[in-house]
Design a protein around this motif. Structure first.
Motif, mmCIF file in Angstrom:
data_model
loop_
_atom_site.group_PDB
_atom_site.id
_atom_site.type_symbol
_atom_site.label_atom_id
_atom_site.label_comp_id
_atom_site.label_asym_id
_atom_site.label_seq_id
_atom_site.Cartn_x
_atom_site.Cartn_y
_atom_site.Cartn_z
ATOM 1 N N ALA A 123 6.859 53.568 -3.554
ATOM 2 C CA ALA A 123 7.033 55.020 -3.572
ATOM 3 C C ALA A 123 7.723 55.522 -2.302
ATOM 4 O O ALA A 123 8.362 56.574 -2.315
ATOM 5 C CB ALA A 123 5.687 55.717 -3.742
ATOM 6 N N LEU A 124 7.600 54.775 -1.222
ATOM 7 C CA LEU A 124 8.179 55.215 0.046
ATOM 8 C C LEU A 124 9.702 55.289 0.000
ATOM 9 O O LEU A 124 10.314 56.062 0.731
ATOM 10 C CB LEU A 124 7.731 54.296 1.184
ATOM 11 N N ALA A 125 10.317 54.520 -0.859
ATOM 12 C CA ALA A 125 11.776 54.513 -0.975
ATOM 13 C C ALA A 125 12.280 55.566 -1.968
ATOM 14 O O ALA A 125 13.478 55.838 -2.017
ATOM 15 C CB ALA A 125 12.263 53.132 -1.395
ATOM 16 N N ASN A 126 11.378 56.176 -2.730
ATOM 17 C CA ASN A 126 11.775 57.183 -3.725
ATOM 18 C C ASN A 126 12.155 58.493 -3.055
ATOM 19 O O ASN A 126 11.611 58.855 -2.013
ATOM 20 C CB ASN A 126 10.639 57.440 -4.709
ATOM 21 N N VAL A 127 13.067 59.201 -3.691
ATOM 22 C CA VAL A 127 13.414 60.559 -3.276
ATOM 23 C C VAL A 127 12.714 61.498 -4.254
ATOM 24 O O VAL A 127 13.071 61.533 -5.430
ATOM 25 C CB VAL A 127 14.940 60.782 -3.295
ATOM 26 N N PRO A 128 11.689 62.220 -3.777
ATOM 27 C CA PRO A 128 10.943 63.079 -4.691
ATOM 28 C C PRO A 128 11.783 64.261 -5.190
ATOM 29 O O PRO A 128 12.751 64.659 -4.541
ATOM 30 C CB PRO A 128 9.762 63.574 -3.856
ATOM 31 N N LYS A 150 15.942 65.771 -0.518
ATOM 32 C CA LYS A 150 17.217 65.091 -0.292
ATOM 33 C C LYS A 150 17.016 63.802 0.479
ATOM 34 O O LYS A 150 17.972 63.125 0.820
ATOM 35 C CB LYS A 150 18.164 66.010 0.479
ATOM 36 N N THR A 151 15.756 63.485 0.751
ATOM 37 C CA THR A 151 15.452 62.314 1.572
ATOM 38 C C THR A 151 14.294 61.544 0.956
ATOM 39 O O THR A 151 13.600 62.041 0.075
ATOM 40 C CB THR A 151 15.148 62.760 3.021
ATOM 41 N N THR A 152 14.094 60.336 1.441
ATOM 42 C CA THR A 152 13.048 59.482 0.877
ATOM 43 C C THR A 152 11.653 59.967 1.283
ATOM 44 O O THR A 152 11.487 60.721 2.242
ATOM 45 C CB THR A 152 13.191 58.029 1.365
ATOM 46 N N MET A 153 10.681 59.484 0.547
ATOM 47 C CA MET A 153 9.295 59.806 0.854
ATOM 48 C C MET A 153 8.941 59.344 2.263
ATOM 49 O O MET A 153 8.263 60.056 3.010
ATOM 50 C CB MET A 153 8.368 59.147 -0.179
ATOM 51 N N LEU A 154 9.411 58.159 2.636
ATOM 52 C CA LEU A 154 9.130 57.656 3.985
ATOM 53 C C LEU A 154 9.659 58.620 5.039
ATOM 54 O O LEU A 154 8.951 58.942 6.001
ATOM 55 C CB LEU A 154 9.733 56.262 4.180
#
Length: 107
Positions: free
Chosen positions: A69-74, A78-82
């Motif tokens: 999930a850390l690499a997903n863009v919610p 405009k940016t990843t979850m991380l």
């Protein structure tokens, strides 16, 4: 004012993790919230309670994420979850530094 601002930032990341609707923050407004020059003890405790609640909810939501999930863009981001999580942590550190500087200047 700063406590509610920090609570709102935590909420904004929480909203993306849990896909909550915009405007679901407990107070009306966004980012900066008007406060008088002197808060009463009751108002201050209310703001601290809100900050604590947002912090606990965000921690629980982060704990529920898996590594992928850390690499997903919610949605709405405009940016990843991380990067969102690192950003909200950096935001807290930034304002903690401000508070420490103000405390030193008042001595």
């Amino acid at each position: 004012m700063l406590a509610v601002h920090a609570a709102y930032w935590k909420y904004s990341v929480l909203r993306r993790i849990e896909d909550l609707p915009r405007g679901s923050f407990p107070l009306e407004g966004g980012n900066w919230f008007a406060r008088g020059p002197e808060l009463s003890e009751k108002e201050w405790k209310r703001d601290l309670k809100l900050l604590g609640e947002m912090h606990r909810k965000l921690r629980a939501a982060v704990a529920s994420l898996d590594d992928t999930a850390l690499a997903n863009v919610p949605a709405g981001s405009k940016t990843t979850m991380l990067d969102l999580l690192l950003g909200v942590a950096a935001h807290d550190l930034y304002h903690a530094g401000q508070i420490q500087l103000i405390k030193r200047l008042r001595q």
